[in-house]
Design an enzyme around this catalytic site. Structure first.
Site, mmCIF file in Angstrom:
data_model
loop_
_atom_site.group_PDB
_atom_site.id
_atom_site.type_symbol
_atom_site.label_atom_id
_atom_site.label_comp_id
_atom_site.label_asym_id
_atom_site.label_seq_id
_atom_site.Cartn_x
_atom_site.Cartn_y
_atom_site.Cartn_z
ATOM 1 N N HIS A 1 -5.929 -6.749 -1.039
ATOM 2 C CA HIS A 1 -4.885 -5.767 -0.755
ATOM 3 C C HIS A 1 -3.602 -6.438 -0.257
ATOM 4 O O HIS A 1 -3.585 -7.072 0.785
ATOM 5 C CB HIS A 1 -5.417 -4.781 0.287
ATOM 6 C CG HIS A 1 -4.729 -3.464 0.311
ATOM 7 N ND1 HIS A 1 -4.468 -2.720 -0.829
ATOM 8 C CD2 HIS A 1 -4.257 -2.721 1.346
ATOM 9 C CE1 HIS A 1 -3.873 -1.598 -0.494
ATOM 10 N NE2 HIS A 1 -3.726 -1.568 0.811
ATOM 11 N N SER B 1 0.840 -1.189 0.000
ATOM 12 C CA SER B 1 0.000 0.000 0.000
ATOM 13 C C SER B 1 0.891 1.261 0.000
ATOM 14 O O SER B 1 1.761 1.386 -0.842
ATOM 15 C CB SER B 1 -0.951 -0.036 1.195
ATOM 16 O OG SER B 1 -2.005 0.886 1.054
ATOM 17 N N ASP C 1 -8.593 -5.883 -5.257
ATOM 18 C CA ASP C 1 -8.195 -4.719 -4.469
ATOM 19 C C ASP C 1 -8.642 -3.427 -5.157
ATOM 20 O O ASP C 1 -8.223 -3.151 -6.284
ATOM 21 C CB ASP C 1 -6.669 -4.728 -4.307
ATOM 22 C CG ASP C 1 -6.163 -3.584 -3.447
ATOM 23 O OD1 ASP C 1 -6.989 -2.908 -2.802
ATOM 24 O OD2 ASP C 1 -4.934 -3.386 -3.408
#
Length: 500
Positions: A463, A182, A438
């Protein structure tokens, strides 16, 4: 570093990797990949990495010699050398993101699994202003002290830490591979771009380096959240959309008591602001379930059942009415223990400069500030291309909010200027992995840009699923994707050869 050698080696490996994915029958191909994975990579549960928590005396301001002189703060990091071939093995360095570093270390088991195979030293570094790495303690979020919270300062922290720890551990010749998921994946990309003299390569999992730089469609994120639920069953999208429309009708009628009753709210809403807060609270739950749609239960960023999107859709479609079904569905996120008797809208969800949510506590202050300065997230929902109520967040709204909250004016386009945006052609040795489940994926790099800028797409991945430890319930696509370890091994071998 000899760029030609690294690129050729990566190119050969990349072709082999693509052949593994696309050649032959699917069933045979995947079973072979699974067999390779089981033989080469030990289970994280069997490894039980022995991380030691330490603190590094870090420079407060890397770029201004006058403001704070040589002032320092204590930056936390976790380290384990139990798999390291001392002085010879690589260093795997996790570029910590927006939270407590233990949370990421405990949910990134692939890195320690890979370290056991490749004999690597593992370091998880905490990002300044998060967790326990608060430069000014409880005053860290006061203005102007919060001003030292920037991407550039964080990258410099990591560059200095890597350099000094390599000296301390007599590991000057050990190549460094950075990992991140991320925002942490974004930082891994930026480390390779900004400090190629220190970092040999980067694995950036679920790194939305385009959307957070203001590139792309502002409607994309919540459209992709919606798509996750629609893929499970189109009727799920229709039910959620219908529930929000019913809520909107009640709000227009100012039937606030019925809204309170339907959603078990602790207080009766009384203003459009309260309804706006409720909409954000509800929308945020769907965002979390889409991001964390893992094939097994997790306790990362809260407790989540296996396949939360499936659980959510079944809850929506089996409810007695749309409003109560919506309430029970968001309870998967906000009331996983079943102990809450009512929802306090303003304590469970805080609106901020990130429409996808900033979380709670000090970490939320830090992320809110970053979303007001360098990280651009002007995402909106509209109840047309997505299933959520119309909620805009324009550049003008962002500027007004940030000026009032932090006394800053955002600089749109700064990340693109600083870290190249989508013009990455001259970079090298970066893997961009993204899961199709995601909602952040389409804000990142989905296509391979060169032999050493490799995109790996994971059809059944949420994710940064590929950074998580191996699990018996892993989909076949993530097992195949984790062969990215071979590319990393090739980078390490090339760097070791050059330094010998």
């Amino acid at each position: 570093m000899c760029r030609v050698f690294v690129r050729m080696a990566a190119h050969g490996l990349f072709l082999g990797f693509m052949l593994l994915i696309f050649a032959g029958k699917t069933e045979t191909r995947l079973s072979v990949a699974k067999k390779l994975n089981n033989e080469v990579t030990p289970s994280h549960r069997d490894l039980a990495p022995d991380f030691k928590e330490k603190y590094f005396k870090q420079i407060l301001d890397h770029f201004n010699y006058n403001s704070l002189g040589n002032g320092t703060y204590d930056q936390r990091y976790l380290i384990t050398d139990q798999y390291w071939k001392k002085g010879n093995g690589p260093i795997f360095f996790y570029t910590g993101n927006e939270g407590d570093i233990w949370e990421f270390a405990q949910n990134s088991g692939f890195i320690t699994e890979l370290a056991a195979v490749q004999g690597a030293l593992v370091i998880f570094a905490e990002h300044r202003y998060y967790g326990k790495s608060l430069p000014f303690g409880k005053d860290s979020f006061n203005i102007p002290k919060v001003g030292l919270l920037t991407v550039e300062q964080a990258l410099a922290d990591y560059a200095v830490m890597i350099t000094e720890l390599k000296k301390e551990l007599e590991a000057q010749k050990c190549p460094v591979i950075v990992f991140g998921g991320s925002y942490g994946g974004m930082l891994s990309v930026y480390m390779r771009i900004r400090y190629p003299n220190i970092v040999t390569g980067a694995l950036a999992a679920s790194a939305p380096i385009l959307s957070t730089a203001g590139l792309g469609d502002s409607r994309q994120f919540f459209q992709d959240v919606t798509a996750d639920f629609e893929k499970f069953k189109p009727a799920c999208r229709d039910a959620v959309q219908g529930a929000f429309q019913k809520l909107n009708t009640l709000a227009q009628q100012k039937d606030y008591r019925r809204i309170q009753s339907a959603f078990f709210l602790c207080k009766t809403p009384s203003t459009p602001k309260d309804i706006h807060q409720l909409n954000g609270f509800l929308r945020n739950a769907f965002t979390m379930m889409a991001m964390l749609d893992y094939p097994y239960s997790t306790h990362f960023m809260g407790s989540m059942p296996a396949f939360p999107v499936k659980v959510a859709c079944e809850t929506m479609l089996n409810g007695t009415d749309l409003m109560s079904a919506l309430r029970d569905t968001v309870g998967i996120v906000y009331n996983s223990t079943g102990q809450l008797t009512c929802y306090d809208l303003y304590s469970l969800y805080v609106e901020c400069a990130d429409p996808t949510g900033c979380g709670l506590g000090f970490d939320s202050y830090a992320w809110d500030y970053q979303a007001c300065t360098e990280i651009e997230m002007c995402f909106e929902s509209n109840n047309v291309t997505d299933m959520f109520p119309p909620m805009t967040f324009t550049e003008q709204q962002r500027e007004q909010y940030c000026s009032k909250r932090w006394g800053v004016v955002p600089r749109p386009g700064w990340l693109k200027t600083q870290f190249w945006g989508d013009d990455l052609s001259t970079a090298s040795n970066i893997i961009f992995s993204n899961g199709d489940l995601d909602p952040w994926a389409n804000g990142g790099i989905r296509k391979t840009l060169s032999p050493s800028l490799i995109a790996i797409n994971i059809p059944e991945g949420a994710h940064h699923l590929d950074l998580r430890e191996s699990n018996p319930n892993d989909p076949e696509s993530v097992i195949v994707a984790r062969k990215e370890s071979e590319i990393i091994a090739q980078w390490v071998q090339a760097a070791m050869k050059e330094s010998s």
